[in-house]
Design a protein around this motif. Structure first.
Motif, PDB file in Angstrom:
ATOM      1  N   PHE A   1      10.951 -42.199 -18.179  1.00 33.90           N
ATOM      2  CA  PHE A   1       9.374 -41.494 -18.552  1.00 33.90           C
ATOM      3  C   PHE A   1       8.978 -41.205 -17.555  1.00 33.90           C
ATOM      4  N   ILE A   2       8.501 -39.758 -17.597  1.00 36.26           N
ATOM      5  CA  ILE A   2       8.345 -39.152 -16.212  1.00 36.26           C
ATOM      6  C   ILE A   2       7.226 -38.533 -16.280  1.00 36.26           C
ATOM      7  N   SER A   3       6.918 -37.600 -15.088  1.00 38.59           N
ATOM      8  CA  SER A   3       6.764 -36.723 -15.137  1.00 38.59           C
ATOM      9  C   SER A   3       6.599 -36.478 -13.545  1.00 38.59           C
ATOM     10  N   ASP A   4       6.416 -34.896 -13.589  1.00 38.32           N
ATOM     11  CA  ASP A   4       7.065 -33.682 -11.907  1.00 38.32           C
ATOM     12  C   ASP A   4       6.161 -34.130 -10.980  1.00 38.32           C
ATOM     13  N   HIS A   5       4.532 -33.773 -11.199  1.00 38.39           N
ATOM     14  CA  HIS A   5       3.439 -34.159 -10.146  1.00 38.39           C
ATOM     15  C   HIS A   5       2.082 -35.074 -11.166  1.00 38.39           C
ATOM     16  N   GLY A   6       1.067 -34.863 -10.875  1.00 33.33           N
ATOM     17  CA  GLY A   6       0.865 -35.112 -11.377  1.00 33.33           C
ATOM     18  C   GLY A   6      -1.646 -34.526 -11.819  1.00 33.33           C
ATOM     19  N   PHE A   7      -2.753 -35.054 -11.883  1.00 34.89           N
ATOM     20  CA  PHE A   7      -2.769 -33.282 -11.820  1.00 34.89           C
ATOM     21  C   PHE A   7      -4.564 -33.699 -11.157  1.00 34.89           C
ATOM     22  N   GLN A   8      -5.261 -33.117 -11.478  1.00 38.26           N
ATOM     23  CA  GLN A   8      -6.795 -33.259 -10.679  1.00 38.26           C
ATOM     24  C   GLN A   8      -7.664 -32.221 -11.382  1.00 38.26           C
ATOM     25  N   SER A   9      -8.673 -32.665 -11.504  1.00 42.98           N
ATOM     26  CA  SER A   9      -9.774 -31.412 -12.078  1.00 42.98           C
ATOM     27  C   SER A   9     -10.617 -31.146 -10.927  1.00 42.98           C
ATOM     28  N   CYS A  10     -11.022 -29.974 -11.425  1.00 46.71           N
ATOM     29  CA  CYS A  10     -11.542 -28.669 -10.141  1.00 46.71           C
ATOM     30  C   CYS A  10     -12.375 -27.700 -11.176  1.00 46.71           C
ATOM     31  N   THR A  11     -13.622 -27.945 -10.499  1.00 44.22           N
ATOM     32  CA  THR A  11     -14.688 -26.953 -10.457  1.00 44.22           C
ATOM     33  C   THR A  11     -15.142 -25.997  -9.726  1.00 44.22           C
ATOM     34  N   ARG A  12     -14.267 -26.420  -8.219  1.00 46.80           N
ATOM     35  CA  ARG A  12     -13.763 -25.030  -6.938  1.00 46.80           C
ATOM     36  C   ARG A  12     -12.564 -24.364  -7.172  1.00 46.80           C
ATOM     37  N   THR A  13     -12.806 -22.901  -7.357  1.00 46.40           N
ATOM     38  CA  THR A  13     -11.478 -22.638  -7.480  1.00 46.40           C
ATOM     39  C   THR A  13     -10.753 -21.606  -5.529  1.00 46.40           C
ATOM     40  N   VAL A  14      -9.640 -21.079  -4.840  1.00 48.47           N
ATOM     41  CA  VAL A  14      -9.161 -20.512  -3.905  1.00 48.47           C
ATOM     42  C   VAL A  14      -8.570 -19.240  -4.070  1.00 48.47           C
ATOM     43  N   ASN A  15      -9.449 -18.247  -3.464  1.00 49.73           N
ATOM     44  CA  ASN A  15      -7.967 -17.364  -2.970  1.00 49.73           C
ATOM     45  C   ASN A  15      -7.429 -17.117  -1.603  1.00 49.73           C
ATOM     46  N   MET A  16      -6.542 -17.601  -1.225  1.00 50.68           N
ATOM     47  CA  MET A  16      -6.134 -18.040  -0.087  1.00 50.68           C
ATOM     48  C   MET A  16      -6.081 -16.756   0.816  1.00 50.68           C
ATOM     49  N   ASP A  17      -5.335 -15.961  -0.056  1.00 47.02           N
ATOM     50  CA  ASP A  17      -5.589 -14.476   0.978  1.00 47.02           C
ATOM     51  C   ASP A  17      -7.070 -14.148   1.242  1.00 47.02           C
TER      52      ASP A  17
END
Length: 526
Positions: free
Chosen positions: A258-274
């Motif tokens: 039983f596996i996952s390819d990555h984990g997860f973390q919660s976010c309350t703020r987001t970025v638009n890198m460009d």
């Protein structure tokens, strides 16, 4: 020889699973834990699925399979196409298992379109065009229809259900239920030595609704026992019931992973890198961006798409580029997660303006600005870790890697924003590098050193006793397969490498547009 069954919950994270286990919501996963060993499975950098699953298939990091993002650029142009199985520039373990006459049942593993020829049955995973065969053999879908079964492709485009959790959860449950029935049918009606399946409802749900199931989200305690909280947890219960059904079909000497390819973390703020790069003075948008930019997302995109469909303009007329390359020193090169930025270098980029002699100076400035930038609302830096590419990547395709790699801080996503920096709206979770693994089998013992996603391919090949032409950088997990299991080399031609000699896009312009639309629905493209 024993068989291997691998069940992957895309994006599963112990920080979310453990509370559900404590609540008794995942009895079948709990039963596996009581029989085997668990650990954290380290993912790749970048952490998105379109880089991680090729690493699962090959046993190497992105620097050695060449897939860094969901789109790849046509050399000498700014034109991009969605990546496919043919984008993987090294051999996968499917080639080894087929050469060894091992029977494979592979279901919904991302980046297995177009379906490779294997000894067995495969349903391609990832983002698929509607009118192409997505199975091996080609007539599998017809056979499923005869059995009154359906495998829905795509779906669960969580951003298209913005702030409509009931509608999203209903679709996620329905699509997954149909796929479970097909999986059970194929497990019963086909012979297999390896059964590997990926369940993406976990990832999609955590992107939109982590605030209902993730204890690290500030709204978790208020949300978890609400009606939507219980309905969100039902997605995990459904996956757990399927896990129990699949495991019930195993033999006592089978290896269960039983596996996952990555984990997860919660976010309350987001970025638009460009847009953050523009704020820093490194990127400029073209004048047409104000007019055509809204056509890339939201209601205006739906109108533009209908016009394109009606007039048959796909592949003939493209929207003007939103970036003014003649005024841009740096730009986002991992659009799916915002984790990569590159210098617009003269002589390397088609419209590069930064003199090679200024490359290190510009990159050092970027490293400082991106790494030290503080969110005025929280007092935190959105970027937790930042690296030059040579600090992360040393391999065959290092020259095509982003110049700068970043890891988001807790509480942040480096994508999903419309402005440079803003509160998270519908999105409440994004990827982190710590995934999951549970192993059950006759030779399983506690992990002596931390396992990684790139260890899975060599471990599967060793477990099944198949000679390998794959050259993994991952290790055989002897804690799973026993100390005597080793890789045995074999010779193979370069023609079995998916990306070997692939100079043209694997999909048409129309198919690319269709696939990009679904990628946008999954939040990978803004």
């Amino acid at each position: 020889m024993s068989r291997v069954i691998l069940i992957a919950w895309d994006g599963a994270d112990w920080r979310i699973l453990d509370p559900l286990l404590e609540q008794g919501a995942l009895p079948n996963l709990q039963a596996l834990l009581e029989r085997g060993q668990r650990d954290i499975l380290r993912s790749t950098i970048p952490t998105h699925s379109w880089s991680a699953w090729p690493s699962f298939l090959t046993g190497v990091d992105p620097v050695d399979h060449g897939v860094y993002d969901i789109l790849e650029t046509v050399p000498g142009t700014h034109k991009q196409y969605p990546v496919t199985y043919k984008s993987i520039k090294t051999r996968t373990f499917l080639d080894d298992l087929t050469a060894a006459d091992k029977r494979v049942l592979m279901l919904d593993v991302p980046l297995t379109f177009p379906p490779p020829k294997i000894n067995g049955t495969l349903i391609a995973g990832g983002v698929l065009p509607k009118h192409r065969a997505f199975t091996a053999p080609d007539d599998l879908t017809a056979d499923l229809v005869k059995a009154r079964l359906e495998w829905p492709i795509n779906g669960m485009s969580w951003t298209t259900y913005r702030n409509k959790p009931d509608a999203y959860l209903d679709e996620a449950y329905e699509v997954t239920e149909k796929r479970i029935k097909v999986s059970e049918h194929l497990m019963d009606s086909t012979e297999w030595d390896l059964m590997a399946s990926v369940w993406v409802s976990i990832d999609r749900t955590q992107h939109a609704l982590s605030n209902y199931v993730a204890p690290d989200h500030p709204d978790y305690l208020a949300n978890k026992d609400t009606r939507i909280g219980r309905k969100t947890a039902d997605i995990f219960r459904q996956a757990d019931e399927a896990l129990g059904s699949f495991v019930s079909r195993t033999r006592p000497d089978d290896l269960i992973l039983f596996i996952s390819d990555h984990g997860f973390q919660s976010c309350t703020r987001t970025v638009n890198m460009d847009r953050l790069l523009k704020q820093f003075g490194y990127l400029d948008f073209s004048a047409s961006s104000a007019v055509f930019g809204p056509m890339q997302w939201g209601p205006m995109r739906k109108v533009a798409r209908k016009v394109y469909d009606t007039l048959g303009l796909h592949g003939k007329v493209a929207l003007p580029q939103s970036v003014s390359w003649s005024k841009t020193k740096a730009y986002t090169t991992i659009r799916s997660t915002g984790e990569g930025v590159s210098v617009n270098l003269a002589g390397r980029e088609i419209d590069g303006i930064v003199d090679p002699g200024d490359y290190e100076k510009v990159r050092d400035e970027l490293l400082d600005r991106l790494g030290s930038f503080v969110d005025p609302k929280t007092g935190k830096t959105p970027v937790k870790e930042i690296y030059k590419r040579e600090e992360i990547f040393k391999g065959r395709f290092a020259d095509t890697a982003p110049d700068i790699l970043m890891v988001p801080n807790e509480g942040y996503s480096l994508t999903h924003a419309k402005t440079a920096l803003e509160d998270a709206d519908w999105v409440s979770g994004d990827h982190r590098i710590e995934g999951t693994i549970v192993a059950v089998g006759p030779d399983v013992k506690p992990f002596e050193s931390p396992p990684a996603l790139i260890d899975i391919a060599p471990t599967l090949v060793a477990a099944l006793g198949a000679p390998t032409a794959v050259q993994p950088t991952g290790r055989v997990l002897h804690e799973i397969v026993g100390s005597s299991a080793e890789l045995v080399s074999r010779e193979a031609s370069a023609s079995s490498i998916p990306g070997m000699g692939a100079n043209e896009a694997e999909v048409t312009d129309t198919e690319a547009d269709e696939m990009e639309e679904h990628l946008r629905g999954l939040g990978y493209i803004e």
